[in-house]
Design an enzyme around this catalytic site. Structure first.
Site, PDB file in Angstrom:
ATOM      1  N   TYR A 250      -8.312  -3.117   1.768  1.00 48.77           N
ATOM      2  CA  TYR A 250      -7.595  -2.290   2.748  1.00 48.77           C
ATOM      3  C   TYR A 250      -8.561  -1.664   3.750  1.00 48.77           C
ATOM      4  CZ  TYR A 250      -4.904   1.616   4.687  1.00 48.77           C
ATOM      5  OH  TYR A 250      -4.309   2.510   5.545  1.00 48.77           O
TER       6      TYR A 250
ATOM      7  N   TYR B 187      -4.952  -7.468  -2.260  1.00 50.78           N
ATOM      8  CA  TYR B 187      -6.098  -6.629  -1.906  1.00 50.78           C
ATOM      9  C   TYR B 187      -6.032  -5.311  -2.673  1.00 50.78           C
ATOM     10  CZ  TYR B 187      -2.909  -3.949   1.138  1.00 50.78           C
ATOM     11  OH  TYR B 187      -1.880  -3.186   1.626  1.00 50.78           O
ATOM     12  N   CYS B 188      -7.198  -4.656  -2.746  1.00 48.28           N
ATOM     13  CA  CYS B 188      -7.269  -3.290  -3.264  1.00 48.28           C
ATOM     14  C   CYS B 188      -7.923  -2.439  -2.177  1.00 48.28           C
ATOM     15  CB  CYS B 188      -8.014  -3.226  -4.596  1.00 48.28           C
ATOM     16  SG  CYS B 188      -9.737  -3.768  -4.555  1.00 48.28           S
ATOM     17  N   TRP B 189      -8.591  -1.360  -2.548  1.00 47.84           N
ATOM     18  CA  TRP B 189      -9.147  -0.457  -1.539  1.00 47.84           C
ATOM     19  C   TRP B 189     -10.312  -1.097  -0.779  1.00 47.84           C
ATOM     20  CZ3 TRP B 189      -9.026   2.932   1.967  1.00 47.84           C
ATOM     21  CH2 TRP B 189     -10.131   3.703   2.345  1.00 47.84           C
TER      22      TRP B 189
END
Length: 369
Positions: free
Chosen positions: A125, A96-98
Site C-alpha cells: 500500500y 498487498y499489505c502495508w
C-alpha cells in the site's frame, strides 16, 4: 491458475481497475484504501495489536510465532478460503499489505499451499500511495485544467461525467457539494478520497482527448466537498484555471434541484432505512441542511424558508411533494444565485466560454477525440 509475477506496475493497475486484496487489518483499511480493493485481512485489529506489542518487547521472531499461533486451524482455513475464492473470481488481481512485507508474503505462501498461485504488489500500500501522490502533484502542477461553473441546479455533474477527460469531484466525495449535499452512507475518509481522486486524474490524463491536448475538466468546487478537502496543490491549480460557464434557466434549475435533492434523495434514504424511517431521515437531513446556512441567510429569511420547508414536508408526507418547489425557488433566488453572481464577478477574466447547456456540450465535445 497460471503463474504471474509480483508487480510494481502501478499505472497499469490503476488505469485498468485491477481487483486487489488488502491484507492489512480492518483499522488500516478503514483509514484509507483504493477503490478496487477488498478487505480480507490476515489478522483482526486485536490480533495485529497483540503481534505489534510482542514485536516491540520481544522482537520479530517472537511476533511471527505469536501471529502463527493466533491465526491457525479453522481461523486460518477460513481466511485462506476467502483469499482463494477472491483469486478464482479475479484471476487478474493482486494482493498487498502495508509495505509488501511479511503479511502479504505469508498470505501468498498459504495460498500457494492451498494450490493457488497469486501475485503480490511490490512495496504494498505504501508504495502505491506514494506513486499516486507523485502523479497527483505532477498532474496538478503541469496538466492544464478547465473548470465547469454555473449556478446551483445546472446539473454540472452530468456534464462533467459525459466526457472521458472529466473528473467528478462530488462523485468521488459521495456528496453533492452544497449545504444540502449529504448522501446516505456517508463520505470516504480523506485518504480514500485522495486515492480515488488521484486515480481518476490519472485516468483523465491518459484519456485520448487529454493525450491529444485537451484540458482535464473539473466542476468548479470550493475547498471542501462535504468534509472531504481538496488537497492544496489542486486548490491552487483550480484557482488559476479557465472557466466554462453553463447558463441554465431558473425553472430548469428548480426542477433539477427538486429531482436531485427531493425525489432522488428520498429514494436513497428509503433504500437504506425503509419507507417510514427513510422519510424521517430525509426530513431531518433537509431541516439540518437549512439550519447549517441560517447565519448566512439571516434570521428573517431563514424562518421564512424553514416555514416553507415545514409545510412542504407535511404535504409530502401526505403524498404530494410539489410544494418543495416553493422553498427551493426561494433559496436559489435569495441565497445561492446572489452568492454565485458575486463570485463570478470576481473571476470574469478567467471565463473562456459561456453558453447554454447545449452550447457548452458542443464546445466541450469538440475537445473529445
Amino acid at each position: 491458475m497460471s503463474h504471474r509475477p509480483d508487480t510494481g506496475e502501478f499505472l497499469e493497475i490503476f488505469l485498468n481497475d485491477i481487483p486487489l486484496i488488502d491484507t492489512r487489518a480492518p483499522i488500516e483499511f478503514e483509514k484509507g484504501a483504493f477503490p478496487t480493493s477488498v478487505s480480507l485481512p490476515l489478522m483482526t485489529n486485536d490480533e495485529r495489536a497483540q503481534v505489534g506489542t510482542c514485536y516491540k518487547h520481544h522482537g520479530q521472531q517472537a511476533a511471527i510465532e505469536l501471529g502463527h499461533s493466533l491465526v491457525c486451524g479453522e481461523v486460518k482455513n477460513e481466511r485462506v478460503s476467502a483469499w482463494v475464492d477472491f483469486a478464482e473470481r479475479n484471476p487478474q488481481g493482486y494482493l498487498y499489505c502495508w509495505r509488501g512485507g511479511l503479511r502479504s508474503q505469508t498470505c501468498q505462501q498459504w495460498m500457494q499451499e492451498a494450490g493457488c498461485d497469486y501475485p503480490r504488489i511490490s512495496g504494498g500500500y505504501k508504495a502505491m500511495r506514494q506513486y499516486l501522490l507523485r502523479e497527483f502533484e505532477q498532474i496538478c502542477e503541469h496538466q492544464p485544467k478547465l473548470l465547469l461553473a454555473g449556478k446551483t441546479g445546472c446539473n454540472k455533474t452530468d456534464m462533467v461525467n459525459a466526457f472521458t477527460f472529466g473528473v467528478d469531484l462530488e462523485g468521488l466525495a459521495h456528496h453533492r457539494g452544497s449545504s444540502f449535499g449529504r448522501l446516505p452512507g456517508g463520505q470516504p475518509t480523506q485518504l480514500s478520497f485522495e486515492n480515488a481522486l488521484a486515480i481518476d486524474l490519472l485516468k483523465a490524463k491518459h484519456s485520448p482527448a487529454v493525450q491529444a491536448g485537451a484540458s482535464i475538466l473539473l466542476e468548479d468546487e470550493g475547498r471542501l466537498v462535504g468534509r472531504c478537502a481538496l488537497p492544496p496543490v489542486l486548490q491552487h491549480a483550480m484557482e488559476i484555471s479557465p472557466l466554462i460557464v453553463m447558463e441554465v434557466s431558473l425553472e430548469e434549475r428548480v426542477e433539477h434541484s427538486f429531482h436531485n435533492y427531493i425525489l432522488d434523495k428520498l429514494a436513497q434514504w428509503q433504500r437504506v432505512s425503509g419507507e417510514e424511517a427513510g422519510f424521517e431521515a430525509f426530513a431531518e437531513d433537509l431541516t439540518q441542511s437549512l439550519y447549517r446556512v441560517r447565519k448566512r441567510l439571516g434570521g428573517v429569511r431563514y424562518r421564512e424558508t424553514a416555514e416553507l420547508m415545514e409545510r412542504a414536508l407535511l404535504r409530502h408526507r401526505q403524498g404530494d411533494p410539489e410544494m418543495h418547489w416553493d422553498w427551493i425557488l426561494a433559496l436559489l433566488v435569495d441565497y445561492y444565485d446572489p452568492m454565485y453572481d458575486y463570485q463570478l464577478r470576481n473571476r470574469k477574466g478567467r471565463i473562456e466560454f459561456m453558453g447554454s447547456r447545449k452550447e457548452v456540450r458542443e464546445y466541450l465535445a469538440a475537445k473529445e477525440v
